[in-house]
Design a protein around this motif. Structure first.
Motif, PDB file in Angstrom:
ATOM      1  N   PRO A   1       9.904 -55.251  -4.398  1.00 33.26           N
ATOM      2  CA  PRO A   1       9.424 -54.186  -5.223  1.00 33.26           C
ATOM      3  C   PRO A   1       8.997 -53.017  -4.433  1.00 33.26           C
ATOM      4  O   PRO A   1       8.657 -53.064  -3.467  1.00 33.26           O
ATOM      5  CB  PRO A   1       8.231 -54.924  -6.075  1.00 33.26           C
ATOM      6  CG  PRO A   1       7.744 -55.967  -5.010  1.00 33.26           C
ATOM      7  CD  PRO A   1       8.919 -56.557  -4.269  1.00 33.26           C
ATOM      8  N   ARG A   2       9.103 -51.977  -5.291  1.00 33.99           N
ATOM      9  CA  ARG A   2       8.793 -50.640  -4.801  1.00 33.99           C
ATOM     10  C   ARG A   2       7.379 -50.807  -4.133  1.00 33.99           C
ATOM     11  O   ARG A   2       6.288 -51.256  -4.749  1.00 33.99           O
ATOM     12  CB  ARG A   2       8.683 -49.554  -6.042  1.00 33.99           C
ATOM     13  CG  ARG A   2       9.819 -48.536  -5.705  1.00 33.99           C
ATOM     14  CD  ARG A   2       9.550 -47.855  -7.120  1.00 33.99           C
ATOM     15  NE  ARG A   2       8.440 -47.062  -7.069  1.00 33.99           N
ATOM     16  CZ  ARG A   2       8.020 -46.001  -6.195  1.00 33.99           C
ATOM     17  NH1 ARG A   2       8.975 -45.286  -5.570  1.00 33.99           N
ATOM     18  NH2 ARG A   2       6.846 -45.462  -6.422  1.00 33.99           N
TER      19      ARG A   2
ATOM     20  N   SER B   1      15.149 -58.520  -4.264  1.00 33.28           N
ATOM     21  CA  SER B   1      14.951 -57.020  -4.139  1.00 33.28           C
ATOM     22  C   SER B   1      13.407 -56.850  -3.932  1.00 33.28           C
ATOM     23  O   SER B   1      12.767 -57.505  -4.837  1.00 33.28           O
ATOM     24  CB  SER B   1      15.598 -56.296  -5.244  1.00 33.28           C
ATOM     25  OG  SER B   1      14.749 -56.590  -6.597  1.00 33.28           O
TER      26      SER B   1
ATOM     27  N   TYR C   1      11.235 -50.569 -17.511  1.00 31.41           N
ATOM     28  CA  TYR C   1      12.139 -50.386 -16.543  1.00 31.41           C
ATOM     29  C   TYR C   1      13.422 -50.582 -16.965  1.00 31.41           C
ATOM     30  O   TYR C   1      14.219 -51.204 -15.989  1.00 31.41           O
ATOM     31  CB  TYR C   1      11.872 -51.776 -15.469  1.00 31.41           C
ATOM     32  CG  TYR C   1      10.391 -51.473 -14.776  1.00 31.41           C
ATOM     33  CD1 TYR C   1      10.229 -51.543 -13.393  1.00 31.41           C
ATOM     34  CD2 TYR C   1       9.494 -50.749 -15.291  1.00 31.41           C
ATOM     35  CE1 TYR C   1       9.440 -51.332 -12.639  1.00 31.41           C
ATOM     36  CE2 TYR C   1       8.289 -50.265 -14.470  1.00 31.41           C
ATOM     37  CZ  TYR C   1       8.266 -50.896 -13.135  1.00 31.41           C
ATOM     38  OH  TYR C   1       6.993 -49.993 -12.350  1.00 31.41           O
TER      39      TYR C   1
ATOM     40  N   GLY D   1      15.107 -51.637  -4.188  1.00 33.31           N
ATOM     41  CA  GLY D   1      14.493 -51.976  -5.605  1.00 33.31           C
ATOM     42  C   GLY D   1      15.512 -52.157  -6.597  1.00 33.31           C
ATOM     43  O   GLY D   1      15.208 -53.033  -7.572  1.00 33.31           O
TER      44      GLY D   1
ATOM     45  N   GLY E   1      13.039 -47.839  -9.655  1.00 29.26           N
ATOM     46  CA  GLY E   1      11.851 -48.501 -10.046  1.00 29.26           C
ATOM     47  C   GLY E   1      11.495 -47.735 -11.113  1.00 29.26           C
ATOM     48  O   GLY E   1      10.703 -48.440 -11.984  1.00 29.26           O
TER      49      GLY E   1
END
Lengths: 341, 341
Positions: B11-12, B9, A68, A145, A126
């Motif tokens: 998560p997607r 934030s 990531y 995100g 993401g």
DNA sequence: CTGAAAGCGCTAACAT
DNA sequence: ATGTTAGCGCTTTCAG
């Protein structure tokens, strides 16, 4: 080491190819590529040699799926028009020293596609990018995100870190300029009232008029939409009448250019018959005839500021989350004293 | 349906989330997302509802890894400077009708990073993009992995489909303009000789001079590098001498602006003491003082042409693989008759 | 120091 | 009509 014998487009060289050629595993190649410890000097050199030979470069898509962190920053725009292009130049200059790469993304749809901000962000975040700059978003997600910086958000500063310019002061500047030239019948061609910048420019206009003791004629207040094409119609409504104004303050350069278009179509001389002032100072404003007097937003500086803010945000550095840059009057040839001032 | 309770934030949302919520498998969701056959009306609607609810959007990275079609076109540039920004505007306008989205990519490194073309292409092609426009590439790969169009390649038209403008004719235009004003001591500030455009502009200069029967003084031919900063030095060499020229033709706008900088530093008035003409017609050329006379390349049209060519290439349509667009003289205020013509 | 194996989110056979 | 399965190219434990 040549692959020219392939007749058609040769397939990308991938990590497995490097591994096979170097006689090691893909895991080892990955370590070399990412500079991880645990590789002997001999192997390191051998692998690097093969990488150079084959011209291997890791696929952004595959890499980002797993780790990531991509070292790529996104700048999301509805459309590549003059405004965002200037921001992009600024961001591009600023990114140089940071070690990040820059990915600018836009559908073709323009702002017609509502919700583009969220769509593009979901598409890229993401995975592909470590953070994003969103240009003039209408809807801002409270908690995206990835780290996000908004430039000139339509709703004004919200929860998101924001970069914008002083729209209110700029509008006062523009209006005063016309007043000081001796204009009294001044029209205002605004933007969509759901945009914070449009509202502030309207407000600045009224405030400067009030300060000068000049009443605002509400029939001389039109509503454009910041785009050149769609602003022609309201511009015409303002100008095609016997008691037309001697000056127009258009809420951005593109609508000011629309005013110029309409003035020309009506046979009006600018600035002799009509003064016109815009807002933004996109390069196009200097290219019109006559060149447009306008209020400059420091667009490139804003792009650079947004990029630095984003980098700091990702680094976790303590940062101010709101940067407002100053505006400035840029007198050019589209404004002058009214004929009988 | 609000998720505001998440503190950090969020998560997607991914395809698996949609599948779980809708009570179907990811495969079915994938079919819905991609409009494949074999889904009942009921399921279709249910899934679409959940997608809308959750605000799901497929990850470009993951998708592109599997299917070799992303509906995204890339435009690869060394740097976001005025030239490529104009191309980008043109490509952005042209992409609207095509249904593709546009991804512009640049490292911060500028052209200093040699081989950026191949690196960026490897990074993105085969995965993220269906095709690419490469702006002013120096090294062009013979057979890239995806369809590629080169804009103004430094080596001139090669195996790749190419879009450029008529550099030779443009340089003749510029030189003639100076000759017709009465200049005879004309300097040429060229670009790097490894660039096809630079060579052609040099050639056009010499050809126009020869046609006019005016010999070229080789001490009046300098070499810049198309960048404003680095061109100051050679510009100074041309101007800081007793027998300085009465006019300079600079091979692009940025180096012409460098000539303007140096002229000012030397106390020379433009155009009274020195005429200057550039090449490209980037917006910045109109913003200098005095505004720069230049030769326009139709930059936005070139960007649009490249995009259309690329789309045709991907579609497999039979296309002409080389488009050369015309150049045009744009007289502004930096050129005039020499003092004693 | 190196490699085998699992899995990122998604699509595309192939079963059922 | 739907689900199961096998990867796409890469990174990352975890054994050896």
């Amino acid at each position: 080491m040549s692959y020219d014998h392939r007749v058609d487009s040769l397939p990308r060289v991938k990590m497995a190819d490097v591994a096979r050629t170097a006689g090691v595993s893909v895991a080892t190649v990955s370590k070399v590529v990412n500079g991880r410890y645990g590789v002997s000097q001999r192997t390191l050199e051998r692998v690097q040699e093969v990488i150079a030979d084959l011209g291997y470069e890791a696929s952004l898509g595959a890499r980002s799926l797993r780790s990531y962190r991509t070292n790529v920053l996104g700048i999301l725009v509805a459309e590549f028009e003059p405004f965002s292009a200037e921001l992009l130049k600024g961001a591009g200059t600023a990114v140089t020293a940071t070690g990040y790469e820059l990915l600018a993304y836009s559908g073709g749809g323009g702002s017609a596609e509502v919700g583009w901000e969220r769509r593009y962000l979901s598409r890229l975040s993401g995975t592909l990018i470590d953070g994003a700059i969103i240009v003039t978003p209408t809807v801002v997600e409270a908690r995206p995100g990835v780290p996000v910086v908004a430039v000139d958000p339509h709703a004004g500063p919200t929860g998101l870190p924001t970069v914008d310019s002083d729209n209110l002061a700029g509008a006062v500047l523009a209006t005063r300029h016309l007043l000081e030239l001796g204009h009294r019948r001044i029209a205002f061609l605004g933007g969509r009232p759901d945009l914070a910048s449009a509202r502030l420019r309207d407000q600045g206009f009224r405030s400067a008029m009030a300060d000068a003791g000049v009443p605002v004629d509400e029939t001389l207040v039109g509503m454009g939409d910041y785009r050149r094409g769609a602003s022609q119609e309201p511009a015409r409504a303002l100008l095609d009448r016997p008691d037309r104004p001697t000056a127009v303050f258009a809420a951005n350069d593109l609508s000011a250019l629309a005013v110029l278009d309409v003035a020309q179509a009506l046979g009006l001389e600018v600035p002799e018959d009509l003064s016109v002032i815009g807002f933004d100072n996109v390069p196009e404003s200097a290219l019109s005839s006559p060149p447009l007097t306008t209020v400059a937003q420091p667009l490139q500086a804003m792009g650079a500021a947004a990029l630095h803010l984003l980098v700091d945000l990702i680094a976790g550095t303590d940062v101010q989350t709101h940067r407002r840059l100053p505006t400035e009057l840029v007198p050019r040839a589209s404004t002058a004293r009214p004929r009988q001032g």
